[in-house]
Design an enzyme around this catalytic site. Structure first.
Site, short mmCIF file in Angstrom:
data_model
loop_
_atom_site.label_atom_id
_atom_site.label_comp_id
_atom_site.label_asym_id
_atom_site.label_seq_id
_atom_site.Cartn_x
_atom_site.Cartn_y
_atom_site.Cartn_z
N SER A 186 -10.99 15.55 21.87
CA SER A 186 -9.88 16.01 21.05
C SER A 186 -8.57 15.80 21.80
O SER A 186 -8.44 16.19 22.96
CB SER A 186 -10.06 17.50 20.72
OG SER A 186 -8.97 17.97 19.97
N GLY A 192 -13.39 15.09 18.09
CA GLY A 192 -13.72 14.77 19.46
C GLY A 192 -14.51 15.90 20.09
O GLY A 192 -14.59 17.01 19.58
#
Length: 1041
Positions: A124, A401
């Site tokens: 992320s 992610g």
């Protein structure tokens, strides 16, 4: 032409040697890790990334895999110039770029006619969403263009800001983190035109609607609506421009973020919705749903003496009721009571306060989550391709992610499970598939050891034994199932698993890092500790049936579509969230396995979002869990390109005389002959059982460039031969035909020219004679000339006729022969204009003009301000009957009021101004003060009216003093002087009694006394009592034109 000859002549053709270009253009570091000498060294790998990052070179290749390091700043490498540079260029011909990968996937799809997808992965905040947007923008610019295709591309691009607004939020690691997974298929036709698209969404993080961790925000759309919404819209939605007012927006305590401009983003979202073709009704209902969620979060429950939930102040609930179109009483009952069905009976069981809050939050999550699904479906409808012919697609997978927070809950568990599945897919499609294919083809190479994360995927998803199965079993079993009982079941079934540990199962050292309600998984990306609190509730995601029934009564079209009858009527328990997510991931995996894969690996340069900073430890960790070193080893140990013999020979056979135009033998022998002719070195290729394997990409692209040149040469030769043959035959025929045609044509043209000149001589002679005798009577010599003159004059006159009756100068001067006719036409035209004007006058306008004529007769040339009054239309009255006192109306109604106007009356002695109403009836004029009639003047007793010749609005009404009740003449000031006097003159028939005087005007007072009004001009308008005792009226000088 041999391969070696082509390489020697490559410089003459203006091309750079491929290997030279790869090193010459790479000023810092190596742009393709396949060319890295120490390819087994993790330190060398990181050093190369760091060198390139320090020079803002954020892209690097591993063969066809693209590594992207987030620079956390804007780089000028995404403009139209860069897009044009990468269009149609071989993959290794230019420095690494995401445009190169996008272009290569696109052209491979067109060439081979199969489907592809681009898998964008990383933690992320590593830049996955930005990467997918850059790919979409590139296809929008590079694909063929037309009005229809531009519309499709605009909608694809504009779907991004809409989905980001509704599905992205600020997290601790990323200010624009995708809180849902998105897979978009871009559909292309045979010509490469983008003709449609389709989006799949996965696991929206609905819990964020009602709760945010410290330092995080809710979904962007809430803040955009409150901060950027227009005042009228906020008023309609019952919202205030203050995010602190809403409970669902203050949980993270960071409503304002410097990197986010909610006002500008609001404008972008509204524009995007119109581009995607949302109609006004849909947009109105959509924002109504968003606002209803905010109001729902402010609904407060109090407890009665028994602890049951009570809604005392339901102002917020009324707004929810209005916005979603459900009656407030129905909504109140749904949030306060649970309907329990027992055979034919229904029992309403009140909620406790904490249970009512849970139900409220569950409804808010359900409304938002289902609205998001509706939004994705509406976008898909606008992107839908109407052509049913076969299409190829390029898929873009932008999904969560890997996430590790201070507290990791059910959402992080699902997100990290998704990343495990994608890593497993990556392993299957690259590392494992590479080795298996080489072994199947009989190619010898050194096997590469890699970590297969199937053991972790099985730990999560295995049927009956995986974590998801245990969680579902605990959710569905009767009795009091809690998060802790779920943890106990996990410890019972997973106790010996090497990738699973809890506080109970851990050793003494590890136990210090775990709470009693935690479990830890050893993911491919590292260890993650999950808190089981909320797992049961979030997995169930229960919404009571009576809540759904209430939503079915909604008048909001979106809510109605989100809560269907079939769902309400169904008695089946819906699948849990984890099972739904697992099934959707399996479907996604099947979709991706059927397509050719391209990879973009996104890396975070640091955790602080600081530009220019390269955190070696963080990047090393990401390189390890993304399997980049293993991928490089495979590329260096294996071969970058492989194709079946038949396909390879079919494409490149023109490069060798022995294989062109047809190879009669076995395809493998033909390929062997071809590569020897091209000069391949033994270490550059291997011959498998069914395929040829080429080790270096540069060898392939050199072959491809040679084929492009050869293809053009072959086409040119064939065209030249054929065109030459056809041209010779056509030339002979055309030459013979041309000779005959030229001969005939010249004769025809010569005869026509002689006849035309003879005719011209006659016409010119007759015209000259006519001009010379134009003043004489009509004869055969001048008749045609005079006709020409008439026609010419009439044609000119037709375009220059006067437009109005008053226009006396436009009429064209006629020639002598047309003078009489011209005068007749002028009179006819003038009469026609008059008739047209008269017919256009309405009865109202006619009456107005008649009144204006009377005014003109009285004042024209006599009073200075008259010219300015001409353009001001008269009105029927200046005071409506509603503004006249009822007592006055009752007194004079029998006389029928004809006109009323506000005036200022000046006292006859002290000249004090007093506002009054002056009312004209059929027989008299009344001066009225509120409910009292101050004076009545019969038209018979009205001797006359005097006004000055200046621009003032003063008038003196001279009234006969025969009656002792009369107080004398009236001194009045009226803003509508001309209108009033015209009305008075008509009603009293006193046109001749209105006098325009100069200097002073005498007026009489009761008792036979007299006084004067003095009129003069000055700078400012004034009315005052002079020293001589007269009323003095000063009027500004009127400008003369």
């Amino acid at each position: 032409m041999s391969f070696s000859t082509w390489q020697k002549g490559k410089g003459k053709l203006g091309h750079l040697d491929l290997e030279g270009a790869l090193t010459a253009r790479d000023r810092v570091g190596i742009q393709d890790f396949v060319l890295l000498d120490a390819h087994n060294s993790e330190t060398a790998f990181l050093d190369n990334l760091k060198k390139r990052f320090s020079e803002d070179l954020i892209y690097t290749y591993i063969g066809t895999l693209l590594i992207s390091v987030n620079p956390y700043k804007e780089l000028d490498i995404y403009n139209k110039k860069h897009m044009d540079l990468y269009m149609g260029v071989n993959f290794y011909e230019l420095p690494p770029h995401i445009y190169a990968l996008a272009d290569n996937a696109y052209h491979t799809m067109l060439t081979e006619g199969n489907n592809h997808f681009i898998l964008i992965s990383g933690e992320s905040g590593a830049g996955k969403t930005e990467a997918s947007k850059k790919i979409l923008q590139y296809y929008a610019v590079s694909c063929p263009s037309s009005a229809l295709l531009d519309t499709v591309r605009d909608r694809m691009l504009m779907s991004n800001p809409v989905l980001e607004a509704f599905g992205n939020a600020k997290t601790l690691k990323n200010d624009n983190s995708s809180r849902f997974g998105k897979y978009m298929d871009i559909q292309f036709d045979r010509q490469g035109d983008a003709v449609g698209g389709h989006i799949l969404s996965y696991l929206l993080e609905k819990s964020r609607v009602v709760h945010q961790n410290h330092g995080e925000r809710n979904f962007h759309i809430f803040y955009q609506l409150v901060e950027g919404g227009e005042e009228d819209l906020l008023r309609q939605l019952g919202l205030e421009r203050d995010t602190q007012h809403y409970n669902y927006l203050v949980g993270g305590e960071c409503a304002n973020v410097s990197s986010i401009n909610d006002k500008n983003d609001w404008k972008t979202v509204k524009n995007a919705l119109s581009v995607i073709h949302f109609d006004e009704s849909d947009i109105e209902h959509l924002f109504g749903v968003i606002a209803s969620v905010l109001h729902l979060g402010n609904v407060h429950f109090d407890g009665d003496t028994k602890g049951y939930a009570v809604l005392n102040s339901n102002a917020e609930l009324r707004w929810v009721s209005k916005l979603i179109g459900v009656h407030v009483q129905v909504l109140q009952e749904a949030l306060s009571y649970r309907k329990i069905e027992a055979k034919t009976d229904e029992v309403m069981c009140p909620f406790m306060v904490d249970h009512a809050v849970y139900v409220r939050d569950a409804l808010a999550k359900a409304i938002y989550g289902r609205t998001f699904t509706w939004l994705v479906n509406r976008i898909n409808e606008s992107l839908e391709n109407q052509d049913s012919t076969r299409k190829t697609v390029i898929g873009l997978l932008d999904i969560y992610g890997f996430e590790v927070f201070y507290v990791n809950s059910f959402e992080q568990f699902c997100i990290n499970y998704c990343n495990e599945k994608l890593q497993q897919l990556f392993i299957q499609l690259t590392l494992k598939a590479e080795q298996e294919e080489y072994e199947a083809e009989g190619i010898e190479w050194e096997p590469v050891q890699f970590f297969n994360n199937k053991i972790i995927c099985d730990l999560v998803e295995e049927k009956y034994r995986g974590i998801i199965s245990v969680l579902d079993e605990e959710c569905l079993r009767p009795g009091d199932a809690t998060d802790l009982t779920f943890l106990e079941k996990l410890e019972e079934k997973m106790g010996n698993h090497p990738h699973f540990v809890t506080h109970k199962l851990a050793d003494k050292k590890t136990r210090k890092t775990l709470d009693r309600g935690d479990f830890r998984l050893l993911h491919y990306a590292g260890e993650v500790t999950y808190c089981v609190v909320g797992f049961i509730d979030k997995n169930n995601d229960l919404l009571y049936r009576h809540i759904k029934e209430a939503m079915r009564q909604s008048k909001n079209s979106i809510i109605r579509q989100c809560f269907l009858c079939d769902e309400v009527d169904s008695r089946r328990r819906p699948e849990t969230v984890a099972t739904q997510f697992k099934n959707s991931l399996l479907e996604l995996t099947e979709i991706l396995m059927a397509k050719e894969a391209w990879y973009v690996r996104c890396l975070k340069s640091n955790d602080n979002k600081q530009s220019g900073k390269f955190d070696d430890v963080l990047v090393r960790h990401q390189v390890k869990y993304l399997g980049l070193i293993e991928h490089l080893r495979v590329r260096r140990a294996g071969f970058a390109y492989r194709r079946r013999y038949e396909e390879f020979l079919k494409r490149y056979k023109p490069l060798c005389p022995d294989t062109w135009p047809h190879w009669r033998g076995v395809a493998a022998d033909g390929v062997e002959t071809l590569v020897k002719h091209l000069g391949y070195q033994p270490d550059e290729y291997k011959m498998g059982r069914t395929k040829i394997f080429i080790r270096y990409a540069r060898t392939l692209f050199a072959t491809e460039d040679a084929f492009e040149i050869c293809k053009h040469e072959l086409a040119t030769r064939i065209q030249a031969k054929y065109k030459g043959y056809r041209a010779k035959g056509e030339f002979k025929k055309q030459k013979e035909a041309a000779t005959k045609i030229e001969t005939c044509w010249r004769g025809v043209q010569a005869r026509k020219e002689r006849e035309r000149r003879a005719w011209a001589v006659k016409v010119i002679k007759k015209f000259i004679k006519g001009y010379m005798t134009r003043g004489q009577a009509k004869t055969t010599d001048n008749s045609e000339y005079l006709a020409f003159v008439r026609q010419s004059y009439l044609n000119r006159l037709k375009g220059n006729l006067p437009k109005t009756v008053l226009d006396k100068t436009t009429w064209l001067t006629p020639p002598p022969v047309m003078k009489e006719t011209s005068e007749i036409l002028r009179q006819l035209h003038s009469r026609w204009l008059v008739r047209k004007y008269v017919r256009g006058i309405t009865p109202q306008k006619k009456a107005q003009m008649q009144m204006k004529v009377i005014t003109s007769a009285i004042f024209k040339g006599k009073k200075d301000s008259y010219p300015q009054s001409v353009a001001v239309p008269f009105q029927d009255t200046r005071i409506s009957e509603q503004d006249i006192n009822v007592r006055v109306l009752q007194t004079i109604r029998h006389e029928r009021i004809k006109y009323s106007v506000p005036v200022v009356k000046y006292d006859r002695n002290g000249f004090k101004p007093r506002p009054r109403q002056l009312i004209l009836t059929q027989s008299a004029a009344y001066l009225v003060e509120e409910a009292k009639i101050k004076q009545r003047a019969d038209y018979v007793s009205l001797k006359g009216v005097s006004v000055s010749n200046l621009g003032d609005t003063m008038m003196i009404l001279h009234v006969a003093n025969d009656d002792h009740k009369q107080k004398g003449d009236l001194l009045l000031q009226c803003d509508h002087l001309y209108e009033f006097l015209t009305k008075l003159s008509v009603l009293a028939n006193k046109q001749n009694a209105i006098k325009v005087l100069q200097g002073s005007i005498k007026f009489e007072i009761q008792g036979g006394k007299e006084n004067f009004v003095d009129f003069s001009t000055g700078q400012e308008p004034l009315v005052y009592k002079g020293k001589n005792g007269h009323l003095t009226v000063v009027t500004p000088r009127t400008r003369t034109r």
